[in-house]
Scaffold this motif. Structure first.
Motif, PDB file in Angstrom:
ATOM      1  N   THR A   1      46.115  38.504  37.032  1.00  0.00           N
ATOM      2  CA  THR A   1      46.371  39.946  37.138  1.00  0.00           C
ATOM      3  C   THR A   1      45.341  40.578  38.068  1.00  0.00           C
ATOM      4  O   THR A   1      44.174  40.178  38.099  1.00  0.00           O
ATOM      5  CB  THR A   1      46.295  40.616  35.752  1.00  0.00           C
ATOM      6  OG1 THR A   1      47.210  39.968  34.868  1.00  0.00           O
ATOM      7  CG2 THR A   1      46.622  42.097  35.821  1.00  0.00           C
ATOM      8  N   ASP A   2      45.778  41.600  38.814  1.00  0.00           N
ATOM      9  CA  ASP A   2      44.883  42.302  39.741  1.00  0.00           C
ATOM     10  C   ASP A   2      44.087  43.375  39.005  1.00  0.00           C
ATOM     11  O   ASP A   2      44.638  44.155  38.224  1.00  0.00           O
ATOM     12  CB  ASP A   2      45.696  42.960  40.866  1.00  0.00           C
ATOM     13  CG  ASP A   2      46.303  41.940  41.811  1.00  0.00           C
ATOM     14  OD1 ASP A   2      45.566  41.023  42.231  1.00  0.00           O
ATOM     15  OD2 ASP A   2      47.504  42.044  42.125  1.00  0.00           O
ATOM     16  N   TYR A   3      42.788  43.418  39.296  1.00  0.00           N
ATOM     17  CA  TYR A   3      41.881  44.395  38.690  1.00  0.00           C
ATOM     18  C   TYR A   3      40.954  44.969  39.755  1.00  0.00           C
ATOM     19  O   TYR A   3      40.826  44.419  40.864  1.00  0.00           O
ATOM     20  CB  TYR A   3      41.012  43.729  37.614  1.00  0.00           C
ATOM     21  CG  TYR A   3      41.720  43.432  36.315  1.00  0.00           C
ATOM     22  CD1 TYR A   3      41.701  44.348  35.258  1.00  0.00           C
ATOM     23  CD2 TYR A   3      42.391  42.225  36.126  1.00  0.00           C
ATOM     24  CE1 TYR A   3      42.330  44.068  34.058  1.00  0.00           C
ATOM     25  CE2 TYR A   3      43.034  41.941  34.925  1.00  0.00           C
ATOM     26  CZ  TYR A   3      42.989  42.869  33.896  1.00  0.00           C
ATOM     27  OH  TYR A   3      43.618  42.592  32.707  1.00  0.00           O
ATOM     28  N   ILE A   4      40.300  46.089  39.395  1.00  0.00           N
ATOM     29  CA  ILE A   4      39.213  46.600  40.215  1.00  0.00           C
ATOM     30  C   ILE A   4      37.983  46.795  39.334  1.00  0.00           C
ATOM     31  O   ILE A   4      38.102  47.117  38.148  1.00  0.00           O
ATOM     32  CB  ILE A   4      39.558  47.933  40.912  1.00  0.00           C
ATOM     33  CG1 ILE A   4      39.793  49.036  39.868  1.00  0.00           C
ATOM     34  CG2 ILE A   4      40.735  47.786  41.856  1.00  0.00           C
ATOM     35  CD1 ILE A   4      39.779  50.434  40.470  1.00  0.00           C
TER      36      ILE A   4
ATOM     37  N   SER B   1      34.680  49.137  39.369  1.00  0.00           N
ATOM     38  CA  SER B   1      34.128  50.330  40.009  1.00  0.00           C
ATOM     39  C   SER B   1      32.779  50.652  39.381  1.00  0.00           C
ATOM     40  O   SER B   1      32.625  50.579  38.154  1.00  0.00           O
ATOM     41  CB  SER B   1      35.077  51.517  39.836  1.00  0.00           C
ATOM     42  OG  SER B   1      34.471  52.713  40.287  1.00  0.00           O
TER      43      SER B   1
ATOM     44  N   ASN C   1      37.606  44.570  44.413  1.00  0.00           N
ATOM     45  CA  ASN C   1      38.933  44.109  44.002  1.00  0.00           C
ATOM     46  C   ASN C   1      38.869  42.633  43.629  1.00  0.00           C
ATOM     47  O   ASN C   1      38.208  41.838  44.303  1.00  0.00           O
ATOM     48  CB  ASN C   1      39.931  44.304  45.159  1.00  0.00           C
ATOM     49  CG  ASN C   1      40.126  45.758  45.515  1.00  0.00           C
ATOM     50  OD1 ASN C   1      40.684  46.529  44.738  1.00  0.00           O
ATOM     51  ND2 ASN C   1      39.645  46.150  46.695  1.00  0.00           N
TER      52      ASN C   1
ATOM     53  N   LYS D   1      41.260  39.325  41.411  1.00  0.00           N
ATOM     54  CA  LYS D   1      42.429  38.871  40.660  1.00  0.00           C
ATOM     55  C   LYS D   1      41.995  37.754  39.710  1.00  0.00           C
ATOM     56  O   LYS D   1      41.334  36.802  40.121  1.00  0.00           O
ATOM     57  CB  LYS D   1      43.521  38.361  41.597  1.00  0.00           C
ATOM     58  CG  LYS D   1      44.820  37.996  40.876  1.00  0.00           C
ATOM     59  CD  LYS D   1      45.911  37.616  41.859  1.00  0.00           C
ATOM     60  CE  LYS D   1      47.225  37.335  41.131  1.00  0.00           C
ATOM     61  NZ  LYS D   1      48.329  37.012  42.074  1.00  0.00           N
TER      62      LYS D   1
ATOM     63  N   GLN E   1      39.306  48.116  35.636  1.00  0.00           N
ATOM     64  CA  GLN E   1      40.627  48.750  35.453  1.00  0.00           C
ATOM     65  C   GLN E   1      41.714  47.865  36.048  1.00  0.00           C
ATOM     66  O   GLN E   1      41.582  47.380  37.172  1.00  0.00           O
ATOM     67  CB  GLN E   1      40.636  50.127  36.122  1.00  0.00           C
ATOM     68  CG  GLN E   1      41.923  50.900  35.954  1.00  0.00           C
ATOM     69  CD  GLN E   1      41.848  52.275  36.609  1.00  0.00           C
ATOM     70  OE1 GLN E   1      40.984  52.533  37.439  1.00  0.00           O
ATOM     71  NE2 GLN E   1      42.734  53.167  36.232  1.00  0.00           N
ATOM     72  N   GLN E   2      42.752  47.651  35.290  1.00  0.00           N
ATOM     73  CA  GLN E   2      43.899  46.892  35.806  1.00  0.00           C
ATOM     74  C   GLN E   2      44.635  47.763  36.814  1.00  0.00           C
ATOM     75  O   GLN E   2      44.852  48.958  36.590  1.00  0.00           O
ATOM     76  CB  GLN E   2      44.830  46.507  34.666  1.00  0.00           C
ATOM     77  CG  GLN E   2      46.031  45.679  35.110  1.00  0.00           C
ATOM     78  CD  GLN E   2      46.960  45.352  33.947  1.00  0.00           C
ATOM     79  OE1 GLN E   2      46.543  45.365  32.798  1.00  0.00           O
ATOM     80  NE2 GLN E   2      48.217  45.068  34.261  1.00  0.00           N
ATOM     81  N   ARG E   3      45.031  47.185  37.918  1.00  0.00           N
ATOM     82  CA  ARG E   3      45.752  47.946  38.935  1.00  0.00           C
ATOM     83  C   ARG E   3      47.079  48.451  38.356  1.00  0.00           C
ATOM     84  O   ARG E   3      47.803  47.711  37.703  1.00  0.00           O
ATOM     85  CB  ARG E   3      46.029  47.085  40.161  1.00  0.00           C
ATOM     86  CG  ARG E   3      44.807  46.917  41.054  1.00  0.00           C
ATOM     87  CD  ARG E   3      45.196  46.480  42.462  1.00  0.00           C
ATOM     88  NE  ARG E   3      44.056  46.494  43.344  1.00  0.00           N
ATOM     89  CZ  ARG E   3      43.600  47.563  43.973  1.00  0.00           C
ATOM     90  NH1 ARG E   3      44.204  48.725  43.809  1.00  0.00           N
ATOM     91  NH2 ARG E   3      42.555  47.491  44.768  1.00  0.00           N
ATOM     92  N   GLY E   4      47.343  49.722  38.589  1.00  0.00           N
ATOM     93  CA  GLY E   4      48.572  50.317  38.094  1.00  0.00           C
ATOM     94  C   GLY E   4      48.466  50.866  36.687  1.00  0.00           C
ATOM     95  O   GLY E   4      49.428  51.386  36.138  1.00  0.00           O
TER      96      GLY E   4
ATOM     97  N   LYS F   1      40.787  52.346  31.321  1.00  0.00           N
ATOM     98  CA  LYS F   1      39.546  51.821  31.886  1.00  0.00           C
ATOM     99  C   LYS F   1      38.685  51.199  30.787  1.00  0.00           C
ATOM    100  O   LYS F   1      38.560  51.773  29.712  1.00  0.00           O
ATOM    101  CB  LYS F   1      38.758  52.931  32.583  1.00  0.00           C
ATOM    102  CG  LYS F   1      39.493  53.605  33.733  1.00  0.00           C
ATOM    103  CD  LYS F   1      38.677  54.755  34.294  1.00  0.00           C
ATOM    104  CE  LYS F   1      39.423  55.445  35.433  1.00  0.00           C
ATOM    105  NZ  LYS F   1      38.652  56.611  35.968  1.00  0.00           N
TER     106      LYS F   1
END
Length: 841
Positions: free
Chosen positions: A374-377, A379, A427, A429, A458-461, A465
């Motif tokens: 899964t894609d995450y960021i 920050s 970013n 994954k 945070q998961q993208r979309g 948080k």
């Protein structure tokens, strides 16, 4: 005649009176002697409660065999004393029958054990536990003697805490007491030490709550501060989680009217702990022993002073019960709020190097649970104090952690910071096997500073948080990092789940009677889901299940049922102080039962003895408070049966100890190449401990060496018998099978040798070195036949070597974490290929 008769009657009366006085005098002497004997027994019983933790927790036979001997002698003395006093029935209460049933389950399983020596050794332990249970339950004659038992246990726990603190300060030199920055103390294992300290803390708290002397109460507060300080620095997350619940149980069930005072007693130890915790941590992490002791004694003095002040305040306001209740409630609320604030208050994370400080890695790690693939960021805000010419001010590494918590780097980022707040976005994954990610913030270079705040994943979309707790304001980082890592996705948590799963596999194969004491250590290599090393299941209930099967589990539930029955009956105790002490004993026992489901606490004899003592004291309380718990069961071993059992335990434990003594001497002789001396001593060791496979194996080595040295083949024949007997006693020991295989191969019994080489792999299929050993053995046999011109035989054995990669692949399909061949195994396979080509040419 009348006068003569009256004179004779008077004389007879005087004679009768003299005889009566003499009988009375004799009875008095007997009673006095009886009391002396009783108090001697009681004194040695108290000693038996104090010393066990100080001898490596009674985990090893070296110390535990001595304890068995001492307990057996004490028990025989007590049983004879009770029998001479006219008592006949020994087993009466549910806890008596529960303990006897669990002991019987271990005896029964030992007749079918996979490791007879370990199994009967475990039986010996349970005899010891059972005798201590009986003494704790039936020996005390009054509440004062029960309190003496509790004080003995509390003193023992204080000693464990003190040694742990001293070891952390670097002053007390006790092997294994301070390892990896954690207090292990005399038990040499931090989690078990934490469990014992937690149980002891509640016990001492109950003594403190019921103490009438203000100076004693203040002193006990100092003792509890000591115990809590050591407890915190065991860094045992499981115990940290459990202790609030144990305190809640204690507070709920103590008598009404005493709870406010208990809350105050808890606070009076927490306040000095909060004051000195950070300073003590800084001292021990910088190896400043003097400073560590300074902080400890500051806390100790504060705790004693607080104990005096609060006790005086309570006594002052006791005249107005309502005022006490309101004041205590108000103070309790303030403390809860303060504790919550202290435990949760956060601040920005500052990592820095002074300009004159050498470059070094400073890092802080935080964990976040994530979804796989899964894609995450990530920050976070970053700033620095001043700009430098160094390559970077901050670094961040993001690691994936799988089911086994194996780290795999996903991405990393390094950068410069400015004096103003900048936002950084990273970013990433997650991997397909990711369970969580580790976020590692770093600072490295001299003169640089990284100030990080407002960090979240945070998961993208998604709008949700997960904020990172970067730095706690009042809690040392060493403690904060442990708190932040409390999760079911940690390595320890997942490993334990796997241990339980593998234990259940063993249980299914030995479902009725189990595989005997010590079965887990003997069998787990055959059942493990991936290669790991542990001699314990880390769960007492699973351990009993593996060792004694379904019957043993039922016996354990019977014992726990007796414990719970006694706990419920004890709630009817009317005397408030007695009830408070009783609840303290019960709460302490619950703490150990609970934590033993998470770790191998009860594999350490000292902790098991502590628990069985507590269960015995419960029933002593019930008996002395007039609560009848006698079961209507006629089955009873009686004092005569107990004496026979104790004598058997004494003979058995003494014999094993003698075997141990001779074995140590023999090993010294063997290392010095004095084979004749080693043989003589090993012969005695084996005679005293005939089920010990290790002694048999070393005896075989000594005989073989003596045979080669003297040229006498009789010794070699005898050595073969010892090697074979060793494997017969421990058939699932991979090393022993390999040793027997090597013996056969050395003496030309090729087929037998290779048979046991194969078996050494079969009983431990996940150890890569076993395949190397197999490859080497088959390759050398192939070379032997090739040298002697038997090409067909050589080809047969070389082909076995070439199939080893397929064997490993077959094993890897069944396990969670694949094993890899050692480089030497691959080298032997390559040589086998070349030799096979030569043979075929």
């Amino acid at each position: 005649m009348g006068k003569k008769k009256r004179a004779m009657a008077k004389e007879q009366l005087n004679n009768d009176k003299f005889k009566g006085d003499k009988a009375y005098y004799k009875r008095g002497i007997a009673e006095k002697d009886n009391k002396v004997i009783y108090y001697i027994i009681f004194t040695f019983y108290l000693v038996s409660l104090i010393y066990p933790p100080f001898f490596r927790g009674m985990y090893f036979d070296d110390e535990f065999l001595v304890a068995h001997i001492l307990t057996s002698i004490l028990s025989i003395t007590w049983f004879v004393h009770k029998m001479m006093s006219g008592e006949k029935r020994l087993l009466k209460d549910p806890i008596d029958y529960g303990g006897a049933t669990l002991l019987a389950a271990y005896v029964l399983s030992s007749f079918f054990a996979v490791n007879p020596r370990a199994a009967w050794g475990e039986v010996l332990k349970y005899i010891n536990y059972f005798f201590i249970l009986l003494m704790a339950s039936k020996l005390p004659k009054n509440i004062r003697e029960i309190k003496a038992s509790i004080y003995a246990l509390g003193f023992s726990v204080f000693g464990v805490a003190f040694v742990g603190i001293g070891a952390a300060a670097g002053t007390i030199n006790y092997n294994g007491a301070w390892v990896g920055g954690r207090i292990n103390s005399t038990l040499q294992y931090p989690n078990t030490t934490a469990a014992l300290l937690m149980a002891g803390y509640v016990l001492i708290l109950s003594l403190m709550d019921t103490a009438e002397n203000k100076w004693l109460k203040a002193l006990l507060n100092g003792v509890n501060f000591t115990v809590l300080l050591a407890f915190v620095f065991t860094y045992s997350r499981g115990a940290w989680i459990i202790i609030p619940f144990i305190l809640a149980i204690y507070i709920v069930f103590i008598p009404k009217g005493t709870r406010s005072e208990t809350v105050v007693d808890i606070i009076s130890a927490l306040i000095p702990l909060g004051i000195v915790m950070k300073g003590f941590n800084n001292a021990i992490t910088s190896n400043a022993g003097g400073a560590a002791w300074k902080w400890y004694f500051i806390g100790l003095i504060i705790s004693i002073l607080i104990g005096i002040v609060l006790n005086g305040a309570i006594n002052f306001v006791k005249k107005n019960i309502r005022a006490v209740s309101y004041a205590s409630a108000f103070v309790a609320i303030l403390v809860v709020v303060a504790v919550i604030y202290i435990m949760t208050a956060q601040t920005e994370l500052v990592m820095s190097h002074d300009s004159n400080q050498p470059d070094s890695d400073i890092s802080v790690i935080r964990f976040v649970d994530v979804k796989p693939d899964t894609d995450y960021i990530l920050s976070f805000d970053i700033r620095t104090k001043e700009s430098t010419n160094k390559p970077w001010d901050y670094g961040v590494i993001i690691q994936s952690r799988d089911y086994l918590d194996t780290p795999t780097n996903i991405t990393e980022k390094y950068g410069k910071a400015t004096a103003s707040r900048d936002n950084v976005i990273v970013n990433f994954k997650t991997l397909k096997n990711s369970k969580r990610v580790a976020i590692i913030f770093m600072n490295k270079f001299a003169g640089t500073t990284a100030i990080i705040d407002n960090a979240f994943v945070q998961q993208r979309g998604s709008s949700e948080k997960s904020y990172l707790k970067l730095k706690y304001k009042y809690i040392p980082e060493s403690i904060a990092s442990r708190i932040a890592d409390i999760s079911f996705t940690t390595k320890n948590s997942t490993e334990r789940m796997i241990f339980y799963k593998d234990a259940f596999k063993i249980y299914k194969d030995y479902i009725l009677l189990g595989a005997g004491g010590g079965a887990w250590a003997s069998l787990y290599f055959m059942y493990q889901s991936y290669l790991y090393w542990t001699t314990q299941t880390h769960d007492y209930f699973m351990q009993v299940m593996v060792e004694t099967g379904t019957l043993g589990l039922l016996a354990l539930f019977f014992l726990i049922g007796g414990f719970l029955y006694g706990a419920v009956r004890g709630l009817k105790i009317e005397d408030k102080k007695n009830k408070a002490l009783f609840v303290g004993v019960v709460s302490s026992a619950i703490a150990l039962w609970w934590h033993s489901a998470l770790d191998f606490d009860l594999s350490l004899g000292a902790v098991a003895l502590f628990l069985w003592t507590l269960m015995g004291l419960m029933y002593a309380f019930l008996r002395l408070n007039g609560i009848d718990t006698t079961l209507n069961i006629k089955t009873d071993i009686g004092y005569k049966g107990a004496i026979v059992l104790a004598i058997a335990a004494l003979i058995f434990s003494t014999s094993l100890k003698m075997g141990q003594v001779y074995s140590k001497g023999a090993l010294t002789q063997l290392k010095a190449s004095n084979y004749a001396g080693a043989v003589q001593l090993y012969r005695k060791a084996v005679a005293f401990d005939p089920l010990n496979a290790g002694y048999r194996l070393n005896y075989g080595k000594a005989l073989e060496a003596l045979g080669q040295q003297s040229g006498n083949n009789i010794y070699v024949a005898m050595s073969q018998q010892m090697f074979e007997k060793a494997v017969g006693l421990e058939p699932y020991n991979s090393q022993y099978n390999a040793e027997l295989a090597a013996f056969y191969l050395r003496h030309g019994a090729i087929d037998k040798g290779l048979k046991y080489i194969d078996k050494s792999v079969a009983v431990q299929p996940l150890r890569p070195q076993n395949y190397q050993q197999k490859a080497d053995a088959y390759f050398k046999v192939g070379q032997y036949y090739m040298t002697n011109g038997d090409k067909a035989a050589a080809q047969k054995y070389f082909n076995v070597v070439l199939k080893i990669p397929d064997d490993i692949k077959r094993v890897n399909r069944k396990i969670l974490k694949p094993i890899e061949m050692t480089p030497d195994t691959q080298r032997i396979i390559d040589e086998a290929k070349k030799s096979l080509e030569i043979v075929k040419a």
